[in-house]
Design an enzyme around this catalytic site. Structure first.
Site: not given
Length: 378
Positions: A160-162
């Site tokens: 995801a966003c990482s």
């Protein structure tokens, strides 16, 4: 391999692919409001009886105030603003053609290779790390590897966003362990197909982009602007407050594979409340591991999700609101680009640092997940 025998690892080049198309807040809201008005008219009787809820109106001013976003770049604008469609129109390519996601990855990858002075022959591995890949297999990374003439291996990873920082972690570890001399890590964030453009509270959040970085041994580095990677740190904690249930099991579940829960959805208030302290403590712990304090950090390249989240994190970190020079903001133009935000900020705002300056690249989001790198300009 003993720590003293491990090669020094550097980020020696970066790349950024930006889509040609832009959707402003005003365009997006005009489309959503037209769709919502028609929806409310069609279902007027059920809404009046309390059987259904009316769709609320959106506003461009609200978006900018709530998120700090003014516009977003998109891979495909056609279809997105059409109230009879409310999603991008991206024609399917034949299997023998280059995939959409590989195409944007290659563009960013070539930029990073040029900045680092590398050719395909210099690279041992390709990592494609992002929030979504457009297919399960073969890996987008292997397609990119083939197109760039890289003899080695490639793999995809989703965090995801990482994803961008976690991808850089894997690249760092491979180079440090000696299993690769040079790694190309790419983040082709093709997010807009997963946006629910019929949801006022989330339709404005995301844009598309691709970023890339070269990670290699310090003794092979010829890049003009390179950074020693002093260390990496990752942390995860399970939460469903940011979620997308899209997947192959929908076919077996006998449910709508494109229903609202299969698209991006979140409990924004909970995410803000829980992720901010997690990210702050994570970064404080990481820099302390390297004998550094907040005052030693020249620049913070942070995840670009929401302006208030970035402002709060920076205020808690340094005791006051950060300047643009200290913590560059790019989400006003790019919006949230999932994992790529911190790397956009890094790519656009790293050349002015002086030798010896320290910085932190950090991304955080769904999972929950937080990933960071402590770097030093060479």
């Amino acid at each position: 391999m003993a720590p003293s025998e491990r090669p020094r690892v550097v980020i020696s080049g970066s790349g950024l692919w930006t889509p040609a198309h832009v959707i402003t807040n005003e365009e997006l809201v005009a489309s959503y409001n037209a769709w919502a008005d028609r929806y409310n008219q069609i279902h007027a009787a059920a809404i009046a009886d309390g059987q259904m809820e009316a769709k609320p109106e959106g506003s461009a001013a609200f978006i900018e105030k709530a998120a700090g976003i003014k516009q977003r770049f998109v891979y495909a604008k056609e279809g997105t603003l059409d109230i009879d469609r409310m999603r991008p129109s991206i024609p399917e390519r034949p299997e023998e053609a280059l995939s959409d996601q590989a195409e944007i990855a290659i563009d960013a990858g070539r930029q990073a290779m040029a900045a680092a002075g590398k050719t395909g022959a210099d690279i041992d591995a390709v990592i494609v790390s992002c929030a979504y890949t457009q297919r399960a297999y073969p890996a987008i990374a292997i397609e990119v590897q083939e197109a760039l003439g890289i003899d080695g291996f490639g793999f995809d990873m989703l965090v995801a966003c990482s994803a961008a920082t976690f991808g850089l972690h894997r690249a760092y570890e491979m180079v440090a362990a000696g299993t690769a001399r040079c790694v190309l890590a790419i983040n082709p964030e093709l997010i807009t197909p997963q946006v629910n453009y019929c949801d006022r509270d989330s339709h404005f959040i995301f844009g598309d982009v691709a970023t890339a970085a070269i990670v290699e041994r310090a003794d092979t580095c010829t890049g003009t602007h390179s950074f020693d990677v002093l260390g990496v740190q990752a942390q995860t904690r399970f939460s469903s407050n940011v979620r997308s249930n899209f997947g192959h099991l929908s076919r077996a579940n006998d449910v709508d594979p494109f229903g609202p829960d299969k698209l991006f959805h979140q409990n924004g208030r909970r995410v803000f409340k829980e992720v901010c302290p997690l990210a702050i403590q994570h970064m404080l712990t990481h820099i302390d591991r390297h004998g550094l304090t907040v005052a030693d950090i020249r620049r913070w390249w942070l995840h670009q999700a929401n302006i208030h989240m970035n402002q709060m994190i920076c205020t808690k970190l340094i005791g006051r609101e950060a300047t643009f020079d200290e913590a560059p903001i790019v989400l006003d133009r790019y919006a949230n680009t999932a994992s790529a935000g911190s790397m956009i900020a890094f790519h656009l705002h790293h050349e002015d640092l002086a030798a010896g300056d320290h910085g932190v690249i950090c991304s955080f989001g769904a999972g929950y997940s937080v990933g960071s790198l402590v770097v030093r300009k060479r």
